[in-house]
Design an enzyme around this catalytic site. Structure first.
Site, short mmCIF file in Angstrom:
data_model
loop_
_atom_site.label_atom_id
_atom_site.label_comp_id
_atom_site.label_asym_id
_atom_site.label_seq_id
_atom_site.Cartn_x
_atom_site.Cartn_y
_atom_site.Cartn_z
N LYS A 49 -2.18 3.89 11.39
CA LYS A 49 -1.60 3.43 10.07
C LYS A 49 -2.71 4.35 9.07
O LYS A 49 -2.21 4.70 8.02
CB LYS A 49 -1.84 1.94 9.72
CG LYS A 49 -0.92 1.22 10.68
CD LYS A 49 -0.82 -0.21 10.69
CE LYS A 49 0.24 -0.86 11.52
NZ LYS A 49 0.18 -2.32 11.60
N GLN A 93 -3.78 -7.29 10.49
CA GLN A 93 -3.16 -6.86 11.75
C GLN A 93 -3.00 -7.75 12.72
O GLN A 93 -3.83 -8.74 13.10
CB GLN A 93 -4.12 -6.03 12.63
CG GLN A 93 -3.66 -5.29 13.86
CD GLN A 93 -2.66 -4.20 13.47
OE1 GLN A 93 -2.37 -3.53 12.57
NE2 GLN A 93 -1.67 -4.31 14.72
N ASP A 116 3.49 -6.10 4.79
CA ASP A 116 3.99 -6.50 6.16
C ASP A 116 5.18 -7.33 5.88
O ASP A 116 6.11 -7.34 6.65
CB ASP A 116 3.12 -7.17 7.05
CG ASP A 116 2.49 -6.15 8.11
OD1 ASP A 116 3.17 -4.99 8.36
OD2 ASP A 116 1.32 -6.46 8.55
#
Ligand code: NAD
Length: 297
Positions: A49, A93, A116
Site C-alpha cells: 500500500k 491494518q 477502509d
C-alpha cells in the site's frame, strides 16, 4: 475460453487518473497506517500500500505497534490522527492481534478519514445507498473491474460466498443498491446447499480464504466468477518461496466460465488502487469542507 478479468491494466488506468488529480492539489494527500503485531502478511500488505501510494504522490505515515499494544495506546494514536489536519486518511491494518478490539478500533476512526470504509457511519451510508460515504476498497475495486470488462449486474443473480465486513457484506450492499440492481444472495459458513446456490449464479464471488472451495460442479455454464481469496503456501520452487492460491479451483472451473479473475492479478491490484482513490476522495472532501463558511462566521 473464458475471458480473463485481469486487474492490473484496470488498476493502472485508475492509478494514472489518481496521480493526475493528486498533482493538481496544493497539498498532496497523506495516509496514516496503523499496524499492530508482527504478522509477515500484514507487513507485506502495508508495504504494498505504501509503495502504491508513493507511486501516485500520496504521502504515508506508518506506525507499527507491538502485538502487546493495548486498547488505550491504539485509541490514543487514532485520536491523534483524527485531530491532525495534515492527515487525510487513516487505515488500521486488519486483522488486529486481538480481534475482539476491532469493532471499537474501527469505530474510533473519524468517518471522514475512514478510507477502509469500516466505520458504522460509512457502512450505514452504504446500506442506505447514499453516495457520500467511503466504500470499502475490495468491493469498490470489484465493481470497477466488472464495469471495465462490461460484466452486467442489473437484474443478474449474484451469489457472494463470505459475509465479512471487509468484503462480502459491503459487496452485497453495493451490488444490490439502486442503480446497480443486482439480486444478491449472501452465503457464509453455515449456509446449507452452498453448491446448489452457487450453481444458480450469473455472477459468483468467493471471499472465504479456503483454497479450491469452488469446483467445477459449482458453476453455471457461462457464469462470471470473481475469486477474492488469497491463500498463501510455502513453495520453495516459487519466487519468494511462497505460492498464492485463490478460493477457486481455476483449472477445472475456468473452462465453464464466461469470464473469471486470475489469482494473483485479479482483485488484488483493484483493492490497492481503490484505497488510493479513497484517500484522494477524503482529501478532496476535507479541502472542500474547509472552504465552506462556518456556522458562526
Ligand atoms: P473472513 O475470515 O473475515 O471471512 C470469511 C467468510 O467466509 C466468513 O463470512 C465465513 O462465514 C465464510 N466462510 C468460511 N468458511 C466457509 C465455507 N466453508 N463455506 C462458505 N463460507 C465460508 O475473511 P475476509 O477478510 O473476508 O477474507 C476472505 C478472503 O479474501 C481471504 O482469503 C483474504 O485473504 C481475501 N481477501 C482478498 C483481498 C484482495 O484484495 N484480493 C482483500 C481482502 C480479503
Amino acid at each position: 475460453m473464458a475471458v480473463l478479468l485481469k486487474g492490473e491494466p484496470v488498476a493502472a488506468a485508475l492509478r494514472k487518473k489518481i496521480r493526475a488529480e493528486v498533482s493538481a492539489l496544493a497539498r498532496p494527500p497523506r495516509l496514516a497506517i496503523l499496524m499492530a503485531g508482527e504478522s509477515a502478511a500484514s507487513r507485506r500488505y502495508v508495504e504494498r500500500k505504501c509503495d502504491a501510494a508513493a507511486e501516485v504522490g500520496i504521502g504515508t505515515e506508518l506506525c507499527a505497534l507491538p502485538a502487546g499494544a493495548g486498547r488505550r495506546e491504539i485509541l490514543q494514536l487514532l485520536n491523534h490522527w483524527n485531530e491532525d489536519d495534515s492527515i487525510d486518511g487513516v487505515l488500521v491494518q486488519a486483522p488486529l492481534p486481538d480481534r475482539s478490539l476491532e469493532d471499537e478500533v474501527f469505530g474510533a476512526v473519524d468517518p471522514a478519514k475512514d478510507v477502509d470504509g469500516f466505520h458504522p457511519h460509512n457502512v450505514g451510508l452504504l446500506a442506505l445507498g447514499q453516495k457520500d460515504g467511503l466504500i470499502p476498497c475490495t468491493p469498490k475495486g470489484i465493481l470497477y473491474l466488472l464495469e471495465a470488462y462490461g460484466i452486467p449486474i442489473a437484474g443478474r443473480r449474484i451469489v457472494i460466498i463470505g459475509r465479512s465486513r471487509i468484503v462480502g457484506l459491503p459487496l452485497a450492499l453495493l451490488l444490490q443498491s439502486r442503480g446497480l440492481d443486482g439480486t444478491v444472495t449472501l452465503c457464509h459458513s453455515r449456509t446449507a446447499h452452498l453448491r446448489e446456490i452457487a450453481r444458480e449464479a450469473d455472477l459468483l464471488i468467493s471471499a472465504v480464504g479456503s483454497p479450491n472451495l469452488v469446483r467445477a460442479g459449482w458453476i453455471r455454464e457461462g457464469a462470471t466468477v470473481v475469486d477474492v481469496g488469497q491463500n498463501f503456501f510455502s513453495d520453495p520452487s516459487s519466487v519468494g518461496g511462497r505460492r498464492l492460491l485463490g478460493d477457486v479451483d481455476f483449472s477445472v472451473v475456468a473452462p465453464h466460465c464466461g469470464a473469471i479473475t486470475p489469482v494473483p492479478g485479479g482483485v488484488g491490484p483493484m483493492t490497492v488502487a481503490s484505497l488510493l482513490e479513497n484517500v484522494l476522495l477524503a482529501r478532496q472532501r476535507g479541502a472542500a469542507k474547509s472552504l465552506q463558511p462556518s456556522a458562526d462566521a
